[in-house]
Scaffold this motif. Structure first.
Motif, PDB file in Angstrom:
ATOM      1  N   MET A   1       0.856  -1.192   0.000  1.00 59.99           N
ATOM      2  CA  MET A   1       0.000   0.000   0.000  1.00 59.99           C
ATOM      3  C   MET A   1       0.888   1.237   0.000  1.00 59.99           C
ATOM      4  N   ARG A 137       8.747  -2.844   4.057  1.00 57.53           N
ATOM      5  CA  ARG A 137       7.544  -2.868   3.232  1.00 57.53           C
ATOM      6  C   ARG A 137       6.431  -3.654   3.927  1.00 57.53           C
ATOM      7  N   GLU A 138       6.778  -4.820   4.479  1.00 57.68           N
ATOM      8  CA  GLU A 138       5.780  -5.647   5.159  1.00 57.68           C
ATOM      9  C   GLU A 138       5.252  -4.973   6.419  1.00 57.68           C
ATOM     10  N   GLU A 141       2.773  -2.260   5.436  1.00 59.64           N
ATOM     11  CA  GLU A 141       1.484  -2.826   5.056  1.00 59.64           C
ATOM     12  C   GLU A 141       0.699  -3.275   6.292  1.00 59.64           C
ATOM     13  N   CYS A 144      -0.597  -0.167   8.096  1.00 57.14           N
ATOM     14  CA  CYS A 144      -1.708   0.484   7.402  1.00 57.14           C
ATOM     15  C   CYS A 144      -3.001  -0.314   7.547  1.00 57.14           C
ATOM     16  N   ARG A 145      -2.914  -1.632   7.469  1.00 53.85           N
ATOM     17  CA  ARG A 145      -4.111  -2.461   7.633  1.00 53.85           C
ATOM     18  C   ARG A 145      -4.700  -2.286   9.029  1.00 53.85           C
TER      19      ARG A 145
END
Length: 658
Positions: A1, A137-138, A141, A144-145
């Motif tokens: 995202m 990156r993980e 994400e 954000c979730r």
């Protein structure tokens, strides 16, 4: 995202590089290569040509120092217009006024744009050898979730979310998700009882709790969800509990529970609340220290970088739980703000055996290791073989945190664990300070480090010692109350819902100074040694002696004590009773003075300790005073039954029950 702020982050990174190169070449012209290579911002500081001058500049020109560092090292949505607006006498502390930023963007997005596959977290699970690596990156994400999930369920800017989870990536993402949407977080150590958890939920006025079904530590499963269920029964404000699955065992769900694995960042003012963190007060009633956005993040990042000499590519191993300030600053915010790789340690130092730390160092190739003296003393008892069994050649710096480290433990840590080549940084700081304030590093590589001493103040920190009449002690080779003479960005701003208590605790005892509550000794060379809490100072014939000083002498025998004196013996001690008491008193008499000898020595199997390893001295004092009604909250103890054993032993020693 990917988020709309990406363009801004790219610009900031590019702008930062240009400024850094300009500073570097300007520095060459001024012959400041050494100090500018150490801290690029120093190239713009007039008259700063070495590290000593940099330290002096940071104290005498605090605003200029922090303004330069803040502009270079943080990504701002809106720049600040005032560096600081502080009045310590009134407990008013504001830094980087007018500025706006988002902490999660500073910890995640800007690194995702430059190195998305760099490992951000290494989760050292309780099960040895089953580590989990999470990239930037993980982690973005996941954050954000979670942020979107919280928003969908009504959590908004200014709310406070309580997090009751073991040390794990999801707990870190929960903290960052709160920061992303503008909610404050209140992380409660996952070993606390339902009563202690409920008290913190109520005081923080949390309407949302995040937890897991079960925790795993030292091979034992703890029912965290059940603890939360019990706690929220007395917390009417709680509307929802988010439950993640740490184990595969199902748990009972209620109408308020939301099971989900699973953003646009909010623009937060510099002085908006980032988190609350509860610490024990002298009365036993926890107080919620408030830390804000920009100043705290900057201070955590700078201390992480320079105290431990952290560089890109290093693996930083802080083994503190995220429920404590050490875990906040040096497992999460400091390392992530610096784009580092940080270890999340879920287990214990002796599970499955006493080599756990060092096996982890070998397997994860840890470069900086940061732990508590209590754990170091525990492992020392098991001997050198558990250390020598593993390759520790990647280690570059060893750190100590939580209490003064005694000389024997320091020397073993340095000689055995670090093979005599790794500097040991004995760090002094508090929940209230937000980050490290006194430590042997940063300093020149060849600068001496004295065992058991915190030694040198960090940039812009100005320690001051006060005598019993409140006068400043200006000479060296003196002891007094440790205060800090000027504000710094990382300091707590208030006590939640009780600013008057904040003023009375930290500002009123010595007006114009921040009172730490600790005592310290300043050596002839100007180095600082923490002597312990001032409420743990013994007055003997008019002499004020810190318990830490007596403890350090006693542990130089072949014994391992605590203090009244409460003494815990090593397993191989054969001397007993009166002879042993005499041996200990002789040592104290020789090393300190005859008047410092304990009047009573009580041998105990164990001391009452918090789950972070600190001795609960308040409890010991109440036992000695026979004020059992004043013992207070024992929910923070690792094993409350230790108190009952001590009460029984005290009664036997004194010839009657207290």
């Amino acid at each position: 995202m990917w988020l709309p702020c990406g363009g801004t982050s790219n610009y900031i990174v590019t702008h930062f590089r240009r400024r850094l190169f300009k500073a570097y070449f300007r520095d060459l012209g001024r012959r400041r290569c050494n100090v500018a290579a150490f801290m690029p911002e120093a190239a713009g500081f007039d008259g700063v040509s070495d590290r000593s001058a940099l330290q002096e500049f940071s104290v005498s020109n605090s605003e200029s120092f922090w303004a330069a560092v803040a502009r270079q090292r943080l990504s701002w949505i809106r720049p600040f217009h005032t560096v600081q607006d502080c009045d310590l006498s009134r407990g008013e502390i504001k830094w980087f006024v007018g500025g706006q930023l988002n902490v999660s963007v500073n910890c995640l997005d800007r690194h995702v744009h430059t190195c998305p596959e760099r490992v951000a977290l290494i989760w050292e699970r309780d099960e040895s050898g089953s580590e989990v690596k999470v990239t930037y990156r993980e982690l973005l994400e996941m954050t954000c979730r979670l942020g979107n999930l919280l928003r969908r369920h009504g959590v908004k800017r200014g709310d406070c979310v309580t997090i009751y989870m073991p040390t794990c990536p999801l707990a870190v993402a929960s903290m960052l998700a709160c920061a992303r949407i503008g909610a404050a977080h209140n992380v409660v150590f996952a070993g606390f009882s339902a009563e202690a958890l409920a008290e913190r939920i109520r005081d923080a006025q949390s309407g949302t709790v995040i937890t897991v079904n079960q925790g795993v530590r030292g091979g034992k499963v703890t029912e965290l969800k059940k603890t939360v269920d019990t706690a929220v029964q007395s917390c009417p404000a709680v509307q929802q509990v988010f439950v993640a699955m740490r184990t595969e065992n199902p748990v009972a769900m209620t109408a308020r529970d939301v099971e989900d694995v699973v953003c646009e960042p909010a623009a937060m003012d510099s002085e908006d609340v980032l988190f609350l963190l509860y610490t024990s007060g002298s009365t036993g009633k926890p107080k919620g220290l408030v830390h804000t956005q920009a100043g705290y993040l900057l201070y955590a990042a700078l201390t992480h970088r320079y105290v431990f000499s952290y560089h890109d590519g290093d693996v930083f191993g802080c083994v503190a739980d995220i429920g404590w300030i050490t875990g906040h600053s040096y497992s999460v915010y400091g390392p992530l703000a610096n784009g580092g790789t940080t270890v999340l340690f879920e287990s214990t130092p002796i599970y499955p055996d006493p080599g756990r730390y060092w096996e982890m160092v070998q397997r994860l190739k840890i470069n900086q290791f940061y732990g508590a003296p209590t754990a170091i003393r525990l492992l020392l008892k098991y001997g050198d073989e558990w250390v020598h069994k593993y390759d520790r050649s990647t280690l570059k710096t060893l750190g100590s945190v939580g209490e003064p480290i005694n000389t024997e433990a320091w020397e073993w840590y340095h000689r055995v664990v670090g093979d005599g080549r790794c500097p040991v940084v004995d760090t002094w700081w508090q929940t209230e300070t937000g980050g490290i304030c006194i430590s042997p590093r940063p300093s020149d590589a060849d600068a001496e480090i004295v065992p058991g001493m915190a030694m040198r103040p960090f940039f812009s920190i100005k320690p001051t010692l006060m005598d019993t009449e409140g006068k400043v002690l200006t000479s060296n080779d003196v002891s007094g109350a440790l205060c800090i003479a000027q504000p710094w960005p990382g300091m707590a701003r208030t006590i939640h819902n009780n600013h008057q208590r904040f003023i009375e605790t930290y500002c009123r005892p010595h007006p114009g100074y921040f009172f730490t509550g600790d005592g310290a000794y300043r050596s002839k060379e100007g180095y600082y040694q923490i002597t312990g809490r001032l409420d743990d100072v013994i007055n003997v014939s008019g002499h004020r002696i810190g318990t830490a000083e007596i403890e350090d002498v006693l542990v130089r025998t072949s014994l391992s004590p605590g203090v009244y004196a409460f003494v815990v013996l090593k397993n191989d001690v054969e001397v007993q009773g009166a002879a042993l008491c005499q041996q200990l008193n002789n040592m104290v008499s020789k090393k300190i003075a005859k008047y410092a000898c304990p009047d009573f020595i009580q041998f105990v199997q164990r001391l009452p300790k918090t789950r972070s390893g600190k001795i609960m001295r308040r409890v010991l004092r109440k036992v000695v005073e026979r004020d059992l009604d004043g013992v207070g909250d024992l929910s923070t103890l690792d094993d409350p039954t230790a108190v009952q054993e001590i009460i029984q032993g005290h009664g036997d020693l004194c010839g009657k029950q207290p």
